[in-house]
Design an enzyme around this catalytic site. Structure first.
Site, PDB file in Angstrom:
ATOM      1  N   ARG A  60       0.776  -1.327   0.040  1.00 57.08           N
ATOM      2  CA  ARG A  60      -0.058  -0.032  -0.082  1.00 57.08           C
ATOM      3  C   ARG A  60       0.963   1.267  -0.065  1.00 57.08           C
ATOM      4  NH1 ARG A  60      -3.263  -2.708   3.936  1.00 57.08           N
ATOM      5  NH2 ARG A  60      -4.942  -3.846   2.852  1.00 57.08           N
ATOM      6  N   LYS A  63       3.836  11.389 -11.640  1.00 62.73           N
ATOM      7  CA  LYS A  63       2.804  10.541 -12.369  1.00 62.73           C
ATOM      8  C   LYS A  63       3.521   9.244 -12.772  1.00 62.73           C
ATOM      9  CE  LYS A  63       0.004  13.692 -15.481  1.00 62.73           C
ATOM     10  NZ  LYS A  63      -0.078  14.239 -16.784  1.00 62.73           N
ATOM     11  N   GLU A 122      10.875  16.955 -25.060  1.00 64.22           N
ATOM     12  CA  GLU A 122      10.326  17.565 -23.847  1.00 64.22           C
ATOM     13  C   GLU A 122      10.630  18.867 -23.418  1.00 64.22           C
ATOM     14  OE1 GLU A 122       7.462  16.172 -22.940  1.00 64.22           O
ATOM     15  OE2 GLU A 122       7.576  13.986 -23.128  1.00 64.22           O
ATOM     16  N   LYS A 131       8.417  22.733 -14.631  1.00 64.22           N
ATOM     17  CA  LYS A 131       7.560  21.644 -14.207  1.00 64.22           C
ATOM     18  C   LYS A 131       7.000  21.625 -12.878  1.00 64.22           C
ATOM     19  CE  LYS A 131       6.230  16.861 -14.877  1.00 64.22           C
ATOM     20  NZ  LYS A 131       6.440  15.456 -15.437  1.00 64.22           N
ATOM     21  N   GLU A 173      -3.639  17.323 -12.013  1.00 62.52           N
ATOM     22  CA  GLU A 173      -4.272  17.578 -13.100  1.00 62.52           C
ATOM     23  C   GLU A 173      -5.648  17.967 -13.332  1.00 62.52           C
ATOM     24  OE1 GLU A 173      -2.036  15.695 -16.601  1.00 62.52           O
ATOM     25  OE2 GLU A 173      -3.774  15.901 -17.972  1.00 62.52           O
ATOM     26  N   ARG A 207      -2.195  21.600 -15.312  1.00 61.73           N
ATOM     27  CA  ARG A 207      -1.021  20.483 -15.503  1.00 61.73           C
ATOM     28  C   ARG A 207      -1.376  20.077 -16.756  1.00 61.73           C
ATOM     29  NH1 ARG A 207       1.744  15.924 -11.673  1.00 61.73           N
ATOM     30  NH2 ARG A 207       3.066  15.282 -13.279  1.00 61.73           N
ATOM     31  N   ASN A 232       1.075  18.521 -21.370  1.00 61.91           N
ATOM     32  CA  ASN A 232       0.649  17.379 -22.256  1.00 61.91           C
ATOM     33  C   ASN A 232       0.590  18.134 -23.768  1.00 61.91           C
ATOM     34  OD1 ASN A 232       0.340  14.732 -21.747  1.00 61.91           O
ATOM     35  ND2 ASN A 232      -1.126  15.636 -19.929  1.00 61.91           N
ATOM     36  N   HIS A 249       0.971  15.933 -27.048  1.00 58.72           N
ATOM     37  CA  HIS A 249       0.828  14.656 -26.482  1.00 58.72           C
ATOM     38  C   HIS A 249      -0.667  13.717 -26.999  1.00 58.72           C
ATOM     39  CE1 HIS A 249       4.088  15.784 -24.075  1.00 58.72           C
ATOM     40  NE2 HIS A 249       4.176  14.762 -23.400  1.00 58.72           N
ATOM     41  N   HIS A 278       0.614  10.246 -28.288  1.00 59.57           N
ATOM     42  CA  HIS A 278      -0.026   9.044 -27.790  1.00 59.57           C
ATOM     43  C   HIS A 278      -0.674   7.964 -28.889  1.00 59.57           C
ATOM     44  CE1 HIS A 278      -0.060  10.657 -23.425  1.00 59.57           C
ATOM     45  NE2 HIS A 278       1.304  10.517 -23.748  1.00 59.57           N
ATOM     46  N   HIS A 331       8.987   7.827 -27.312  1.00 58.91           N
ATOM     47  CA  HIS A 331       8.053   8.777 -26.693  1.00 58.91           C
ATOM     48  C   HIS A 331       8.282  10.156 -27.060  1.00 58.91           C
ATOM     49  CE1 HIS A 331       4.991  10.552 -24.099  1.00 58.91           C
ATOM     50  NE2 HIS A 331       6.039  11.361 -23.442  1.00 58.91           N
TER      51      HIS A 331
HETATM   52  P1  NAD Z   1      13.422   4.794 -21.721  1.00 56.22           P
HETATM   53  O1  NAD Z   1      13.078   4.705 -20.422  1.00 56.22           O
HETATM   54  O2  NAD Z   1      12.610   3.599 -22.642  1.00 56.22           O
HETATM   55  O3  NAD Z   1      14.973   5.032 -22.110  1.00 56.22           O
HETATM   56  C1  NAD Z   1      15.438   5.276 -23.309  1.00 56.22           C
HETATM   57  C2  NAD Z   1      16.416   3.942 -23.622  1.00 56.22           C
HETATM   58  O4  NAD Z   1      17.875   4.484 -23.158  1.00 56.22           O
HETATM   59  C3  NAD Z   1      16.414   2.614 -22.938  1.00 56.22           C
HETATM   60  O5  NAD Z   1      16.748   1.656 -23.775  1.00 56.22           O
HETATM   61  C4  NAD Z   1      17.260   2.932 -21.907  1.00 56.22           C
HETATM   62  O6  NAD Z   1      17.595   1.422 -21.291  1.00 56.22           O
HETATM   63  C5  NAD Z   1      18.463   3.524 -22.224  1.00 56.22           C
HETATM   64  N1  NAD Z   1      19.007   4.215 -21.110  1.00 56.22           N
HETATM   65  C6  NAD Z   1      18.559   5.094 -20.194  1.00 56.22           C
HETATM   66  N2  NAD Z   1      19.591   5.779 -19.706  1.00 56.22           N
HETATM   67  C7  NAD Z   1      20.901   5.389 -20.330  1.00 56.22           C
HETATM   68  C8  NAD Z   1      22.160   6.033 -20.174  1.00 56.22           C
HETATM   69  N3  NAD Z   1      22.496   6.935 -19.549  1.00 56.22           N
HETATM   70  N4  NAD Z   1      22.979   5.555 -21.006  1.00 56.22           N
HETATM   71  C9  NAD Z   1      22.564   4.594 -22.027  1.00 56.22           C
HETATM   72  N5  NAD Z   1      21.304   4.219 -21.978  1.00 56.22           N
HETATM   73  C10 NAD Z   1      20.520   4.679 -21.442  1.00 56.22           C
HETATM   74  O7  NAD Z   1      12.776   6.355 -22.480  1.00 56.22           O
HETATM   75  P2  NAD Z   1      12.529   7.368 -21.791  1.00 56.22           P
HETATM   76  O8  NAD Z   1      12.682   8.521 -22.937  1.00 56.22           O
HETATM   77  O9  NAD Z   1      13.500   8.114 -21.061  1.00 56.22           O
HETATM   78  O10 NAD Z   1      11.177   7.595 -21.233  1.00 56.22           O
HETATM   79  C11 NAD Z   1      10.070   7.275 -21.866  1.00 56.22           C
HETATM   80  C12 NAD Z   1       8.900   7.066 -21.180  1.00 56.22           C
HETATM   81  O11 NAD Z   1       8.731   8.310 -20.111  1.00 56.22           O
HETATM   82  C13 NAD Z   1       7.526   6.731 -21.800  1.00 56.22           C
HETATM   83  O12 NAD Z   1       6.934   5.560 -21.194  1.00 56.22           O
HETATM   84  C14 NAD Z   1       6.531   7.866 -21.323  1.00 56.22           C
HETATM   85  O13 NAD Z   1       5.506   7.794 -21.356  1.00 56.22           O
HETATM   86  C15 NAD Z   1       7.123   8.336 -19.854  1.00 56.22           C
HETATM   87  N6  NAD Z   1       7.182   9.751 -19.479  1.00 56.22           N
HETATM   88  C16 NAD Z   1       6.389   9.869 -18.232  1.00 56.22           C
HETATM   89  C17 NAD Z   1       6.161  11.020 -17.949  1.00 56.22           C
HETATM   90  C18 NAD Z   1       5.925  11.245 -16.411  1.00 56.22           C
HETATM   91  O14 NAD Z   1       5.433  12.476 -16.039  1.00 56.22           O
HETATM   92  N7  NAD Z   1       5.644  10.298 -15.750  1.00 56.22           N
HETATM   93  C19 NAD Z   1       6.635  12.033 -18.520  1.00 56.22           C
HETATM   94  C20 NAD Z   1       7.031  11.893 -19.772  1.00 56.22           C
HETATM   95  C21 NAD Z   1       7.299  10.697 -20.378  1.00 56.22           C
HETATM   96  N1  GLY Z   2       4.380  14.899 -18.671  1.00 53.81           N
HETATM   97  C1  GLY Z   2       3.021  15.353 -18.263  1.00 53.81           C
HETATM   98  C2  GLY Z   2       2.799  15.625 -16.823  1.00 53.81           C
HETATM   99  O1  GLY Z   2       3.758  15.201 -15.914  1.00 53.81           O
HETATM  100  O2  GLY Z   2       1.959  16.083 -16.372  1.00 53.81           O
END
Ligand code: NAD
Ligand code: GLY
Length: 366
Positions: free
Chosen positions: A127, A149, A191, A233, A243, A247, A251, A254, A258, A271
């Site tokens: 939890r 998020k 981003e 942010k 949101e 917030r 997006n 986005h 998406h 992404h």
């Molecule tokens: P990812 O997590 O897939 O990482 C990208 C690639 O880089 C992967 O293959 C990873 O293993 C590799 N990698 C990571 N760090 C590394 C490093 N220092 N050196 C070498 N390789 C490395 O992709 P991302 O772009 O970081 O994240 C995308 C995700 O984030 C999506 O799922 C998206 O929906 C999510 N997201 C979430 C929020 C939120 O507010 N929670 C906001 C934006 C995006």
């Molecule tokens: N990346 C969108 C949010 O954090 O709200």
């Protein structure tokens, strides 16, 4: 250990008793001081993947060893296609098999995929247990690690299963970006660029001047871009954590993005690539609705292209785009709502005439 001493700034995110700092600097991963003040626990667990673990897990494990008697490493398969129930369960299985109690602290070491899964696991395990984000992609340092998020994808829609759950701290070590593939740097830039049109036209100007330095991973430029992105942010999330309104500006682009990601299959486009192209489409829609001058669209398109990002979307067809966008979390009573620009640094969220949305899809996909 890193050869140079850690240098850092702290960007606060103000959320009452859930406030925390985003530490930004170089050499933070190896420095036990980055983790000062975190709660005591019998067990800490680093959630990561097989790409990142060989690069950074042992170094983080050593730094955490100064604080925690036992530090597990849990590896999830790499990639957006694995942001799912199976990976989430892998975390629970490992924690339960190791007898980790409700004081266990999780460390998300990786990009947004690891961060989103580990954060959701922390929200659910017994939890709720504390967690810390240690983002290692540019995208995660400027966006996904901040703001609480957390989610996994569902085959029918991106980030559909999740929770708002804040980390105790974000530790963004810029030195980890040295090993990031070029394509991932561009994805992170999407981003970063986003914060210009939605909140800070001076930052948009700065990006125009410094984009090449960012692509070359100049640490001074990166430090400014990560810090300014996190400040914006933090300002947005501090006012609207869950949101209910403001917030949604985070997006921008986005809704189209998406649709591209789930329409092509998760992981086909990164992404950040989908967000870059989605911003082109959302800016174009804003211009077609008479909200902004087309010159702002051209300016954004040039910047996104210079960042090494696609500016033309995949040809999924208008009906498929509409079907996918209707699944967006901003949709209300079946009506798709978009974050649209109504000037540099200003935005609105509203529905758009379907004929104009169709025009954008026709014009901006191939
Ligand atoms: P990812 O997590 O897939 O990482 C990208 C690639 O880089 C992967 O293959 C990873 O293993 C590799 N990698 C990571 N760090 C590394 C490093 N220092 N050196 C070498 N390789 C490395 O992709 P991302 O772009 O970081 O994240 C995308 C995700 O984030 C999506 O799922 C998206 O929906 C999510 N997201 C979430 C929020 C939120 O507010 N929670 C906001 C934006 C995006
Ligand atoms: N990346 C969108 C949010 O954090 O709200």
């Amino acid at each position: 250990m890193s050869a140079t001493p850690a240098s850092r700034v702290a960007v606060p995110i103000e959320l009452g008793d859930r406030s925390y700092d985003i530490l930004i600097g170089t050499g933070l991963l190896d420095d036990p001081k980055s983790f000062d003040g975190l709660p005591a626990a019998a067990c800490a667990a680093i959630v990561t993947n097989p790409t990142i673990a060989p690069l950074y897990a042992a170094r983080l494990q050593t730094a955490l060893g100064a604080r925690y008697a036992r530090v597990l490493v849990i590896e999830l398969p790499d990639g957006e296609a694995h942001k799912d129930w199976t990976s989430l369960n892998t975390v629970f299985d490992a924690l339960l098999a190791a007898g980790c109690d409700r004081k266990t602290i999780l460390f998300a070491l990786g990009g947004g995929v690891v961060g989103d899964i580990a954060g959701f696991a922390a929200a659910c395990y017994m939890r709720g247990v504390p967690f810390v984000q240690v983002p290692t992609t540019l995208l995660a340092q400027v966006d996904s690690s901040v703001g609480g998020k957390t989610a996994i994808n569902h085959p029918l829609g991106k980030n559909m299963i999740g929770a708002f759950y804040q980390p105790l701290r974000v530790v963004a070590d810029l030195a980890t970006l040295d090993t990031l593939p070029v394509r991932e740097v561009s994805a992170g830039l999407a981003e970063i660029i986003k914060y210009g049109p939605i909140a800070d036209s001076e930052f948009l100007d700065w990006l125009g001047t410094n984009l090449d330095a960012l692509r070359a991973r100049d640490k001074t430029a990166l430090a400014h871009a990560v810090r300014r992105s996190c400040e914006i942010k933090a300002w947005v999330v501090g006012q609207d954590e869950r949101e209910s309104g403001l917030r949604a500006i985070l997006n921008f682009g986005h809704t189209f993005a998406h649709a591209i990601e789930s329409g092509l299959g998760y992981g086909e486009w990164l992404h950040g690539e989908a967000v870059g192209c989605g911003m082109v489409m959302a800016a174009d829609l804003s211009a077609r609705m008479g909200l902004i001058d087309p010159s702002l669209v051209d300016r954004l398109v040039r910047l996104i292209e210079r960042a090494g990002l696609p500016i033309v979307g995949p040809k999924l067809g208008v009906p498929r785009y509409l079907e996918l966008m209707r699944l967006d979390k901003k949709t209300e009573s079946g009506e798709i709502r978009f974050v649209l620009l109504d000037g540099p640094g200003h935005e609105v969220m509203r529905a758009a005439p379907q004929a104009l949305v169709a025009q954008v899809i026709d014009a901006r996909t191939a």
